[in-house]
Design an enzyme around this catalytic site. Structure first.
Site, PDB file in Angstrom:
ATOM      1  N   GLU A 159     -16.379  22.531  17.235  1.00  0.00           N
ATOM      2  CA  GLU A 159     -16.616  21.404  16.888  1.00  0.00           C
ATOM      3  C   GLU A 159     -18.150  20.541  17.934  1.00  0.00           C
ATOM      4  O   GLU A 159     -17.669  20.667  18.730  1.00  0.00           O
ATOM      5  CB  GLU A 159     -15.679  19.907  17.234  1.00  0.00           C
ATOM      6  CG  GLU A 159     -15.294  19.073  16.701  1.00  0.00           C
ATOM      7  CD  GLU A 159     -14.100  17.790  17.410  1.00  0.00           C
ATOM      8  OE1 GLU A 159     -14.483  17.432  16.795  1.00  0.00           O
ATOM      9  OE2 GLU A 159     -13.565  18.330  17.223  1.00  0.00           O
ATOM     10  N   LYS A 175     -11.452  17.258  11.557  1.00  0.00           N
ATOM     11  CA  LYS A 175      -9.950  16.613  11.041  1.00  0.00           C
ATOM     12  C   LYS A 175      -9.392  17.333  10.265  1.00  0.00           C
ATOM     13  O   LYS A 175     -10.322  17.095   8.956  1.00  0.00           O
ATOM     14  CB  LYS A 175      -9.927  14.998  11.136  1.00  0.00           C
ATOM     15  CG  LYS A 175      -9.684  14.363  12.667  1.00  0.00           C
ATOM     16  CD  LYS A 175      -8.756  14.859  13.263  1.00  0.00           C
ATOM     17  CE  LYS A 175      -8.923  14.420  14.288  1.00  0.00           C
ATOM     18  NZ  LYS A 175      -7.159  14.574  15.852  1.00  0.00           N
TER      19      LYS A 175
END
Length: 375
Positions: A159, A175
């Site tokens: 990420e 997410k």
């Protein structure tokens, strides 16, 4: 090499320290980390801390050399028992933690909280470099290996927290996660299921809204745009990723960026500050490097400004006095089930445990099949 580290007082020196070194060493750059607890420098938060760990640390290197990324092949290795791992929650404790967050959600305190489980593991005779090589078989794009007097940091993060180039900034929250299959048809079906998941899309949208608001504190508001729901494929997981972009206001510098964005909303929840208060109450342990950030700052002040690239320090461990410590977790929302949330966090923790030589119940070697990446 010059080092700047500490807490709030030292952090205030960061812009001047960066500017001096950039003038003296224009081909260099600062590399380091921000521990999760640095958030208390920006907001009124009471967070437990690791006594041995500075809240941030940067080293300025006179010369930064860009090399092609090296992907390490996966290795099959002997493994110890999961019983050798210390956790901050047992199964009953984790269920109580999820239930407590669900109570806060029902009361309207928060919309989401990123609950984590902390793992403490003794890696045995493996060197730090061997652990990094094992973990890097996951091929995540934002990996890191850092040594400091306090600890060794090993990260295989998928990420990106944010990237700044000139006056443009992009944040890329993750997410939504699903395990991959060794069967190509099943792999496609799981990808489709992730993209169609109302729960994962809702979680992703909540964090995108949070980051859009955070960027609004430092960007020309009319320049902020969103790109939703891309898939990031890793050998053992699919992730759902979105991107929030904007143009920084002229007066915004390094400290203003950190103050506005840190820590990343994808590992706190929303609203950010209230979620962090609740997580501190429930988790009751410091996170340290886990859920903080690791990155690089390049360039010179003025003109086109700094280049900054930071990951979110997920899939990240710190090794201090032969103990590896890391957190794994996921977003809890109103329809979350404790069993499925725990299964997801163990899926995320598995590569780190394997790199440390720990067997996880139900482990199967992941088939690193290039066809799964291409389909």
């Amino acid at each position: 090499m010059s080092v700047l580290e500490g807490s709030l007082q030292a952090l205030a020196e960061l812009p001047v320290w960066l500017a001096w070194h950039a003038r003296e060493f224009p081909a260099g750059g600062a590399i380091g980390y921000l521990a999760y607890e640095l958030a208390s420098a920006f907001e009124s938060l009471s967070l437990a801390r690791f006594e041995f760990l500075p809240e941030f640390s940067f080293a300025y290197y006179p010369l930064i050399e860009r090399l092609p990324r090296e992907d390490f092949p996966p290795r099959v290795c002997s493994a110890g028992s999961l019983e050798t791992v210390q956790l901050n929650f047992d199964s009953a404790g984790y269920r109580r933690a999820v239930a407590k967050i669900l109570d806060y959600l029902a009361a309207g305190d928060i919309y989401q909280a990123n609950l984590t489980q902390q793992f403490s593991v003794r890696p045995g005779g493996r060197s730090r470099e061997e652990i990094f090589r094992h973990l890097s078989a996951g091929r995540a794009p934002f990996r890191a290996f850092l040594r400091s007097p306090a600890c060794t940091i090993i990260s295989d993060s998928p990420e990106r927290f944010f990237h700044v180039a000139g006056r443009r900034i992009v944040a890329s929250p993750i997410k939504g996660t699903i395990a991959r299959s060794r069967n190509a048809a099943e792999d496609k079906a799981r990808l489709a299921a992730l993209l169609a998941s109302g729960k994962d899309r809702a979680e992703n949208t909540m964090i995108v809204d949070l980051l859009r608001n955070d960027l609004g504190r430092i960007c020309q508001y009319q320049t902020i745009g969103v790109q939703l729901f891309e898939v990031e494929p890793l050998p053992h997981l699919f992730h759902l990723v979105s991107h929030v972009r904007g143009t920084l206001r002229p007066e915004v510098g390094v400290l203003e960026i950190l103050r506005a964005l840190f820590p990343c909303g994808s590992i706190t929840g929303a609203p950010k500050i209230r979620a962090m208060e609740i997580l501190a109450e429930i988790e009751r342990v410091p996170r340290g490097i886990s859920m903080g950030a690791i990155g690089i700052i390049l360039g010179a002040p003025g003109g086109q400004g700094w280049e900054m690239d930071f990951n979110v320090a997920i899939r990240t461990m710190m090794i201090h006095e032969d103990v590896a410590i890391f957190n794994a977790g996921g977003g809890i929302v109103s329809d979350s089930q404790a069993d499925s949330e725990y299964a997801e966090l163990m899926l995320k923790a598995r590569p780190l445990l394997q790199a440390l030589g720990v067997a996880v119940p139900g482990d199967r070697e992941v088939e690193y099949n290039a066809a799964l990446w291409m389909d």
